[in-house]
Design a protein around this motif. Structure first.
Motif, PDB file in Angstrom:
ATOM      1  N   LEU A   1      -3.946   7.625  -3.408  1.00 19.24           N
ATOM      2  CA  LEU A   1      -3.722   6.316  -2.802  1.00 19.24           C
ATOM      3  C   LEU A   1      -3.463   5.275  -3.878  1.00 19.24           C
ATOM      4  O   LEU A   1      -4.044   5.340  -4.974  1.00 19.24           O
TER       5      LEU A   1
ATOM      6  N   ARG B   1      -7.481   3.351   9.669  1.00 17.35           N
ATOM      7  CA  ARG B   1      -7.574   2.896   8.282  1.00 17.35           C
ATOM      8  C   ARG B   1      -8.725   3.602   7.560  1.00 17.35           C
ATOM      9  O   ARG B   1      -8.590   4.019   6.404  1.00 17.35           O
TER      10      ARG B   1
ATOM     11  N   SER C   1       0.863  -1.177   0.000  1.00 16.32           N
ATOM     12  CA  SER C   1       0.000   0.000   0.000  1.00 16.32           C
ATOM     13  C   SER C   1       0.901   1.228   0.000  1.00 16.32           C
ATOM     14  O   SER C   1       1.948   1.240   0.653  1.00 16.32           O
TER      15      SER C   1
ATOM     16  N   TYR D   1      -7.985   5.992   4.232  1.00 18.95           N
ATOM     17  CA  TYR D   1      -8.479   5.539   2.941  1.00 18.95           C
ATOM     18  C   TYR D   1      -9.851   6.098   2.558  1.00 18.95           C
ATOM     19  O   TYR D   1     -10.285   5.912   1.422  1.00 18.95           O
TER      20      TYR D   1
ATOM     21  N   ALA E   1       0.856   5.845  -0.539  1.00 20.76           N
ATOM     22  CA  ALA E   1       0.059   7.068  -0.612  1.00 20.76           C
ATOM     23  C   ALA E   1       0.973   8.258  -0.841  1.00 20.76           C
ATOM     24  O   ALA E   1       2.125   8.276  -0.374  1.00 20.76           O
TER      25      ALA E   1
END
Length: 299
Positions: A298, A280, A221, A284, A223
């Protein structure tokens, strides 16, 4: 100290308020001076906590003294972290400070030693099995190369490097991996990474930082957070701290606001990667929609 869930709830409500809203409460943290294998360091930790909390290693920019991160480090510690800010001089006779990849391993060894010390107030609250790294400028590049298991000069000298298995996530502030005008792709091998760059950054240009972000591989992940109006020194307690290469661009946001925003997104990223459901949701969903101080991409 605010409990973790309470801190998240408070800031979820805080970010939807107008920019003129009151500042968040002052951090409830303590600090102490330590040594980590010959490097002087400051540790910021929660004043009151009923659980063990993760270690955050904050790697400074080149030649930025650790005391200039006091505001950011204390704000981050208030979310429920033990924040370690070292100074490393690979060539002490030159008086120039550049972070080392080996600081990650040394921070874990220090944490384990503190936990084993029955009289250490820090050892009583920290979790030596979880390491998070926030890096500024050169410190951010150090963290990225460490995550990639690359011994990359000037952040590491030798034939090889192996990151500690305790590493869980990275946030790079004012980060890029541009070398000689070209982006050096970095494969971080399973470590979640967030880039936070000021839109007015004149040292790590936004285009350079974004190019490094897009060439990053191996992150489960990632960002990219544009901190609106901030320049390269949005983490430090003053603009262009003595000794550092100055940023010619002037920030258009206040120091207090940029530090609070940077600390909030850093903390939420770390907590989200450690499984906190509210954090989270913030990273997100809620934050990108409602935090007017940033623009978030993201992946």
């Amino acid at each position: 100290m605010r409990a973790c869930a309470l801190a998240i709830a408070c800031f979820l409500s805080f970010v939807v308020m107008p920019a003129a809203a009151a500042e968040p409460p002052a951090p409830q943290v303590r600090s102490t001076e330590i040594g980590i294998e010959g490097d002087a360091a400051t540790v910021w930790y929660p004043a009151a906590v009923d659980r063990r909390v993760p270690v955050v290693l904050l790697l400074p920019g080149a030649n930025v003294r650790k005391q200039y991160y006091a505001g950011f480090a204390s704000a981050l510690a208030d979310y429920g972290f033990v924040v370690v800010v070292p100074e490393h001089y690979p060539l002490p006779f030159l008086g120039y400070s550049v972070p080392s990849e080996h600081l990650l391993n040394r921070a874990v060894a220090w944490a384990r030693a503190e936990v084993a010390n029955p009289v250490s107030p820090i050892g009583a609250v920290l979790d030596p099995g979880t390491l998070l790294v926030a890096g500024h400028s050169y410190g951010a590049a150090t963290a990225l190369y460490a995550a990639a298991d690359r011994c990359q000069p000037p952040f590491c000298f030798g034939l090889s490097y192996r990151r500690p298995p305790e590493l869980r996530a990275i946030v790079g502030h004012g980060a890029n991996t541009t070398v000689g005008g070209s982006v050096d792709p970095v494969a971080v091998q399973g470590i979640p990474v967030m880039f936070i760059n000021g839109t007015n950054d004149g040292v790590s240009e936004l285009a350079e930082a974004y190019a490094s972000f897009t060439r990053l591989t191996g992150a489960p992940s990632s960002a990219f957070v544009n901190l609106l109006g901030a320049n390269h020194f949005c983490l430090t307690d003053e603009n262009n701290p003595p000794g550092a290469a100055p940023d010619p661009r002037v920030p258009t946001t206040s120091w207090g606001a940029s530090i609070a925003t940077a600390a909030r997104w850093t903390a939420m990223w770390f907590l989200a990667q450690l499984g906190d459901r509210a954090a989270r949701d913030y990273v997100y969903r809620v934050g990108p929609q409602q935090d007017s101080a940033v623009h978030v991409e993201l992946r």
